[in-house]
Motif scaffolding. Structure first.
Motif, PDB file in Angstrom:
ATOM      1  N   UNK A   1       0.819  -1.214   0.000  1.00  0.00           N
ATOM      2  CA  UNK A   1       0.000   0.000   0.000  1.00  0.00           C
ATOM      3  C   UNK A   1       0.852   1.263   0.000  1.00  0.00           C
ATOM      4  N   UNK A   2       2.151   1.126   0.195  1.00  0.00           N
ATOM      5  CA  UNK A   2       3.055   2.260  -0.052  1.00  0.00           C
ATOM      6  C   UNK A   2       3.369   2.388  -1.532  1.00  0.00           C
ATOM      7  N   UNK A   3       2.993   1.377  -2.337  1.00  0.00           N
ATOM      8  CA  UNK A   3       3.263   1.421  -3.771  1.00  0.00           C
ATOM      9  C   UNK A   3       4.359   0.466  -4.207  1.00  0.00           C
ATOM     10  N   UNK A   4       4.942  -0.281  -3.247  1.00  0.00           N
ATOM     11  CA  UNK A   4       5.981  -1.257  -3.609  1.00  0.00           C
ATOM     12  C   UNK A   4       5.344  -2.428  -4.357  1.00  0.00           C
ATOM     13  N   UNK A   5       6.054  -2.892  -5.387  1.00  0.00           N
ATOM     14  CA  UNK A   5       5.671  -4.168  -6.002  1.00  0.00           C
ATOM     15  C   UNK A   5       6.259  -5.260  -5.126  1.00  0.00           C
ATOM     16  N   UNK A   6       5.413  -6.014  -4.445  1.00  0.00           N
ATOM     17  CA  UNK A   6       5.920  -6.949  -3.434  1.00  0.00           C
ATOM     18  C   UNK A   6       5.677  -8.409  -3.833  1.00  0.00           C
ATOM     19  N   UNK A   7       6.722  -9.220  -3.719  1.00  0.00           N
ATOM     20  CA  UNK A   7       6.559 -10.660  -3.904  1.00  0.00           C
ATOM     21  C   UNK A   7       6.786 -11.351  -2.568  1.00  0.00           C
ATOM     22  N   UNK A   8       5.859 -12.195  -2.193  1.00  0.00           N
ATOM     23  CA  UNK A   8       6.008 -12.979  -0.969  1.00  0.00           C
ATOM     24  C   UNK A   8       6.410 -14.404  -1.335  1.00  0.00           C
ATOM     25  N   UNK A   9       7.495 -14.886  -0.747  1.00  0.00           N
ATOM     26  CA  UNK A   9       7.882 -16.287  -0.939  1.00  0.00           C
ATOM     27  C   UNK A   9       7.691 -17.037   0.375  1.00  0.00           C
ATOM     28  N   UNK A  10       6.927 -18.100   0.308  1.00  0.00           N
ATOM     29  CA  UNK A  10       6.673 -18.905   1.512  1.00  0.00           C
ATOM     30  C   UNK A  10       7.027 -20.358   1.198  1.00  0.00           C
ATOM     31  N   UNK A  11       7.764 -20.978   2.129  1.00  0.00           N
ATOM     32  CA  UNK A  11       8.242 -22.342   1.939  1.00  0.00           C
ATOM     33  C   UNK A  11       7.078 -23.350   1.887  1.00  0.00           C
ATOM     34  N   UNK A  12       6.124 -23.153   2.798  1.00  0.00           N
ATOM     35  CA  UNK A  12       5.008 -24.091   2.863  1.00  0.00           C
ATOM     36  C   UNK A  12       3.914 -23.711   1.859  1.00  0.00           C
ATOM     37  N   UNK A  13       2.845 -24.498   1.872  1.00  0.00           N
ATOM     38  CA  UNK A  13       1.722 -24.183   1.001  1.00  0.00           C
ATOM     39  C   UNK A  13       0.879 -23.049   1.574  1.00  0.00           C
ATOM     40  N   UNK A  14      -0.176 -22.672   0.846  1.00  0.00           N
ATOM     41  CA  UNK A  14      -1.079 -21.611   1.278  1.00  0.00           C
ATOM     42  C   UNK A  14      -1.903 -22.135   2.451  1.00  0.00           C
ATOM     43  N   UNK A  15      -1.730 -21.503   3.609  1.00  0.00           N
ATOM     44  CA  UNK A  15      -2.416 -21.948   4.826  1.00  0.00           C
ATOM     45  C   UNK A  15      -3.935 -21.935   4.649  1.00  0.00           C
ATOM     46  N   UNK A  16      -4.421 -21.086   3.722  1.00  0.00           N
ATOM     47  CA  UNK A  16      -5.871 -20.978   3.518  1.00  0.00           C
ATOM     48  C   UNK A  16      -6.444 -22.203   2.826  1.00  0.00           C
ATOM     49  N   UNK A  17      -5.555 -22.966   2.196  1.00  0.00           N
ATOM     50  CA  UNK A  17      -6.036 -24.153   1.484  1.00  0.00           C
ATOM     51  C   UNK A  17      -5.855 -25.427   2.306  1.00  0.00           C
ATOM     52  N   UNK A  18      -5.285 -25.264   3.500  1.00  0.00           N
ATOM     53  CA  UNK A  18      -5.036 -26.440   4.330  1.00  0.00           C
ATOM     54  C   UNK A  18      -6.129 -26.595   5.370  1.00  0.00           C
ATOM     55  N   UNK A  19      -6.464 -27.847   5.653  1.00  0.00           N
ATOM     56  CA  UNK A  19      -7.321 -28.117   6.795  1.00  0.00           C
ATOM     57  C   UNK A  19      -6.482 -27.861   8.046  1.00  0.00           C
ATOM     58  N   UNK A  20      -7.079 -27.320   9.087  1.00  0.00           N
ATOM     59  CA  UNK A  20      -6.349 -27.152  10.334  1.00  0.00           C
ATOM     60  C   UNK A  20      -5.860 -28.526  10.797  1.00  0.00           C
TER      61      UNK A  20
END
Lengths: 447, 447
Positions: A32-51
């Motif tokens: 939101x400051x205007x940076x083009x941001x890439x996030x790299x995460x080792x694991x999968x998307x937590x939103x797609x995982x069952x708890x």
């Protein structure tokens, strides 16, 4: 309440490594400051995982965390998904309880919030920003501080990616990969210290959760060990048992375990349930608690570590996440101050933050003693009464330690200083009082 | 003097990671016990490389190192390639010198030896053993402590190799790869601390080396900084300048540099040579000095770190290599004791060595102050005279600190304890002396 810097369009880029709580908040703030941001995460998307096992793991959100969430406009939403805790509820060994309110003067609370819920919400906010690209299953494998390039490997395809950005942030936790590369450079001082105590998570299920006094952080303080419970939205409670590893090892079978709970936590046992307790206890191993300190967080005018990667702490002040979120808040402030001069920002971040992070690491270590032992002592009760009384009379001057840490954005080191002069004043007053009384006694006898 | 365990043929295997001084000595020691040993070294074979810049980098070999070299039968050869140093030669700022002999009682010396020569000699010994396989250009890329398997990558072919052994040793230096994997496991406490001072290596060439008093370690102690020189076999001297990084940075051009040397090291400047000094100084950057401590060296009954990987120290006691060699000596002793029970050996190694390694790390830090400052003080001179006198009278009881560290295999922690009780005796004696004298004065006045 989004703080777009619309007056000066930026063409800067950033990479954030680690999509946990601190990383995903940081992504949104930079985007939101205007940076083009890439996030790299080792694991999968937590939103797609069952708890993992249906239990919620919760955290205590307080002022420092809230002010950072506010910056990306989700403070209110987060609070609406949390449960307020207005004080500690102490359980003694006979099952008697006592409520100790955190802030009897202005009724401020801390908030029990689910880690998974919050992480998902933060990723949702990030993803909605057109400046953000989320890359899961990507592991940092190499860093070249001279050229500024990092190497990542896609865990799914095995593909190797080399990339760089104006600002590269490691928010990749206590065992940070980015930090492990920084540790190999000269003049980077570092320490990691595990305490002798471990923790194990248990649960009070929703159907029995109503039997615990609501809106409190429950504590069973037992000097050498303790158990705590934080509420979840579904009426369940996440219970955490902290004790020496040796003690964990000494409890080897169901009989030992039930005997131990009957002796030490008699009122908690029926709430957790005997069968469930045995299941939790023997199907999990206690986890370790580490405190991490570095002498710097920046490198080569481009790299920065934040959150647990920079200053993991033991959990006893409930400040791990809050301090990590405050890192993001501070980073945003310094970028404002330097008008997005990334090089100066990273250096200033270390300069402003290192002393504060060390202070909260030390406070967190101290608070274990307070929670498991000191809270039960008369001296603690008297001090709490005095603090409350003085805070009522001098609300702007007399801010007790817990309140300054949890309900203000006072620098952590200042919170400790504050406590020191408060101690000095109290000791001086008591000494004077005793002197006056002694003088009176002498005078009365002389008459 | 090779200690083959011929009475019980072994079928054990070992892997040593790192082919520096400690790693290559360790390989030979294990091989002569009957272990099938593979050495993996990241770099190429040092014996096939031209020395980087023609200068020799030398080290001080003392008792602990010698006793380990003796075990593989190369102590005498090593000593014949070294130069004895019987004491310190102190240069004051006016160019005056003073010799302070290490051991005036029994004339023990430390030995200046070339790092490259010694490393080559150790690899030669290792290679001759049929039990040894040397693999250069192999980098450790992964470790699985659970299965005991490690992954290595051939830097030349890119080939990936997965392997294991009964005993896996990391002798891969202060920035050890094996340790970096151990650091990611629970309850592994670790710290790395760089000091504010760096070092730069200079040289006095053979043609002018004869002008320095032979068979001494030369020191130019200047309180906040110091320079030392150790002799090489070709009559050259390796000179090392230790000073704060800030001081290094403040010397920016040739004029500054010559001015500084003329002021601070006037007698050394003509020996080094102005042109050579400028070349050395401005074509190299000062290096950093780190002290590393861990709470354990073993893991999962199979993995062990030794040498700098376990306990890198600042170089001021000349014990880095000696302590590393003593690690190998101790490992061999414990393997004797446990009859090659590797699991018990690794645990016992931590138990016996960790307190000693911490002690020498602390002593090395302390000795910087002694070398650059204390040696110039009258109190140091008096203490040295007293120590020499008492060591002559009680040679078995009164062993001065430097001698116990450098000329004995007394545990380092015991050396410190020794120094403490010696201090206590001296203080008590002096106090008594002053009391007696004061009493005499009072008595004489009274008469």
């Amino acid at each position: 309440m989004r703080n777009y810097q619309q007056d000066r369009p930026l063409t800067k880029s950033a990479i954030v490594i680690g999509g946990g709580l601190v990383g995903s908040l940081c992504v949104s703030l930079l985007a939101q400051r205007g940076y083009k941001v890439t996030l790299f995460e080792k694991r999968g998307d937590i939103r797609k995982l069952e708890s993992a096992n249906g239990r919620s793991i919760n955290l205590a959100l307080s002022h420092r965390g809230r002010q950072a969430l506010k910056l990306i406009g989700i403070e209110d939403e987060a609070l609406s998904h949390s449960i307020s805790m207005k004080g500690r509820l102490l359980h003694n060994i006979n099952g008697h309880t006592k409520s100790v309110i955190y802030d009897p003067v202005s009724n401020q609370c801390i908030y029990s919030i689910g880690r998974n819920y919050l992480n998902r919400a933060l990723l949702d906010v990030a993803e909605k920003d057109p400046n953000v690209r989320l890359c899961f299953h990507h592991k940092l494998t190499d860093v070249d501080f001279q050229t500024g390039f990092i190497t990542l490997k896609s865990i799914k395809s095995g593909e190797i990616l080399q990339t760089t950005a104006d600002l590269i942030i490691g928010a990749d936790g206590a065992f940070s990969s980015l930090r492990s590369f920084m540790q190999k450079t000269a003049l980077f001082n570092f320490s990691q210290n595990f305490i002798d105590h471990g923790y194990l998570e248990l649960c009070i299920p929703p159907e029995r959760g109503g039997k615990l006094h609501p809106n409190h952080l429950h504590i069973w303080p037992r000097r050498e060990l303790m158990m705590i419970a934080l509420p979840n939205l579904d009426n369940s409670w996440t219970v955490t048992l902290f004790m020496p590893f040796k003690k964990f090892e000494s409890i080897r079978n169901s009989e030992n375990l039930l005997h131990f709970f009957n002796d030490i936590f008699p009122d908690a046992l029926p709430l957790i349930g005997e069968t469930e307790l045995k299941n939790f206890y023997f199907s999990n191993k206690p986890s370790a608690l580490v405190s991490i300190k570095c002498n710097r967080y920046d490198m080569n005018g481009k790299f920065l570590i934040i959150g647990d990667a920079a200053h993991a702490m033991v959990p006893f002040y409930g400040q791990g996440m809050n301090a990590g979120f405050e890192d993001c808040f501070l980073l945003n402030e310094i970028l404002n101050e330097t008008r997005d001069d990334v090089g100066r920002t990273t250096v200033l971040f270390t300069k402003k933050r290192q002393i504060e992070a060390n202070a909260i690491c030390d406070l967190a270590m101290y608070n274990y003693e307070e929670m498991r032992d000191l809270v039960t002592k008369p001296s603690f009760v008297i001090r709490k009464l005095l603090d409350t009384y003085l805070a009522k009379i001098f609300p702007r001057i007399w801010i007790p330690l817990y309140n300054s840490v949890s309900f203000s954005h006072m620098p952590y080191s200042k919170c400790i200083e504050n406590k020191h002069w408060q101690n000095q004043i109290l000791y001086a007053t008591f000494s004077l009082l005793i002197l006056v009384m002694a003088t009176l006694v002498v005078l009365l006898r002389a008459i």
